[in-house]
Scaffold this active site. Sequence first.
Site, short mmCIF file in Angstrom:
data_model
loop_
_atom_site.label_atom_id
_atom_site.label_comp_id
_atom_site.label_asym_id
_atom_site.label_seq_id
_atom_site.Cartn_x
_atom_site.Cartn_y
_atom_site.Cartn_z
CB SER A 193 74.19 16.59 51.44
OG SER A 193 74.30 17.96 51.74
CD GLU A 319 71.31 19.38 44.77
OE1 GLU A 319 70.90 19.36 45.95
OE2 GLU A 319 71.82 18.39 44.22
CG HIS A 415 70.03 19.22 49.25
ND1 HIS A 415 71.13 18.87 48.51
CD2 HIS A 415 70.36 18.99 50.55
CE1 HIS A 415 72.08 18.45 49.31
NE2 HIS A 415 71.64 18.49 50.56
#
Length: 504
Positions: A193, A319, A415
């Site tokens: 990320s 995600e 995610h």
Amino acid sequence: MNAQYIVDTRNGPVRGAPSPRSEDGRITAHLGIPYAAAPFGERRFAAPAPPPAWNGVRDCVEAGPPAPQSARFIGTEPWDSETSLDCLVLNVWSPGPATGGDGAGSPVMVWIHGGAYIVGSGAEATYDGTRLAEAGTVVVTVNYRLGFEGFGHVPGRPDNRGLLDQIAALRWVRDNIAAFGGDPGNVTVAGESAGAGSVVCLMASPAARGLFRRAVAHSVPGDMLTVGTARLLAEGIAGVIGVPLEADALAGVPPERLLAATDTVLAGTGRTSKGVRTRAFTCYGPVVGGPELPEPPLEAIARGAAADVDLLVGHNTDEFTLFTGLGQRVEIDGEAALAVAASRLGLGEDAVEVYRAAHPGASLTRLYDEIRGDAMFCEYSTRVAEAHAAAGASAHFFRFAARSRVLGGALGACHAFELPLAFGNTDCDLARFLCEGDPGPEYLALSERMRAAWTGFAAVGDPGWEPVRPGATTARVWDLEDSLVTDGRSPLRDLWAGVAFAPK
């Protein structure tokens, strides 16, 4: 404490201890080692400075303080105004008591945590390096300045202070890691990320050249700022506080007031896009245009600026569900409103129709998740792999498709779900939450395969499958049963072909 856990660094000796997670005591952990001076007082908003040397042996058996932050996520450390500001520290896990640098040394993996550039630390339980060290890798996790402290525009000061902190940590690794048994010539920088965004920025940064040989980037965000946008944001922050946008004035503002001002600005960023209402996660990110990051990373990678760096990059298949499933309120008035929101991301008028065909029966929120996930992470991560390969460099690509059990499986392969599996920390809070308790043998086996890929890549640049070739994006699909696929052009990829991902 046994003297065998004392390691000499350039600033003074540090004492570690056996990692509590090491069943046989073979893995040594040195925690909270300063790699730069505390970035406050006269050093506020400045580039990182070397840490002061110390006399005697410094105990490094507990994690150091996190950088100032107001947000929280599962497993992150709390911060308040009483927390020490000496936050530029790192942690080292090494496979056995320190070798003193004798021999060739083990591969080194330097982990840069995610958290939207506003939250997180290298000491989170998810990132404990014990399991990776057991496979023969020296693991380093890093704290760096976040939010306005790390990325806010301050006249006369570098914009990307968080990136400069990471570069300072990599220099510390170059100069000291041999004493922990690591090979300074075989360093992999890795992140997820915001950490992955940092990794590709480091690949593009002239200041980081030569500090690492390989890179791992999970879920790379394409969001970056121009210098002009960063200045406008800083003017808003300064206006909330009531001080001029000047270095001396801002340096006198306590960190907690800057955090509160950021929260105020974020609270006012709820976007109404003709029927789609959301709130931004962060207002910070790497700033393109200065000496640390003179051009967008994707452009630098495409022209071969990092061609000497082996790359392992990829994304999760679902995600954005983490954000809408766990807190970000999204309101969508109808399909026409969703089409307008998609157009704001650069997509054409037929975008919702194409996504609907790919996901028949999906709700509007689910379609929004798919579009936003591709916009934030999936398409950009794929382009990074393809651009690196097209420049003649080595790029391996993956997708993580194993589904979380939480909320009846509604989060899918969300995610960050892959992180505790890749580190082998399947008993940490994040893993137990997303797996709804004990992960079970299938997830444990997946964790072993992912760790083998990471450590194999860190050692020799090969995670165990074919690299990307120009025109053929081969992807390892990590799932409870893995697969290998080679993508052609899909209707969804074609939708994004004209979107530039330029800094905003």
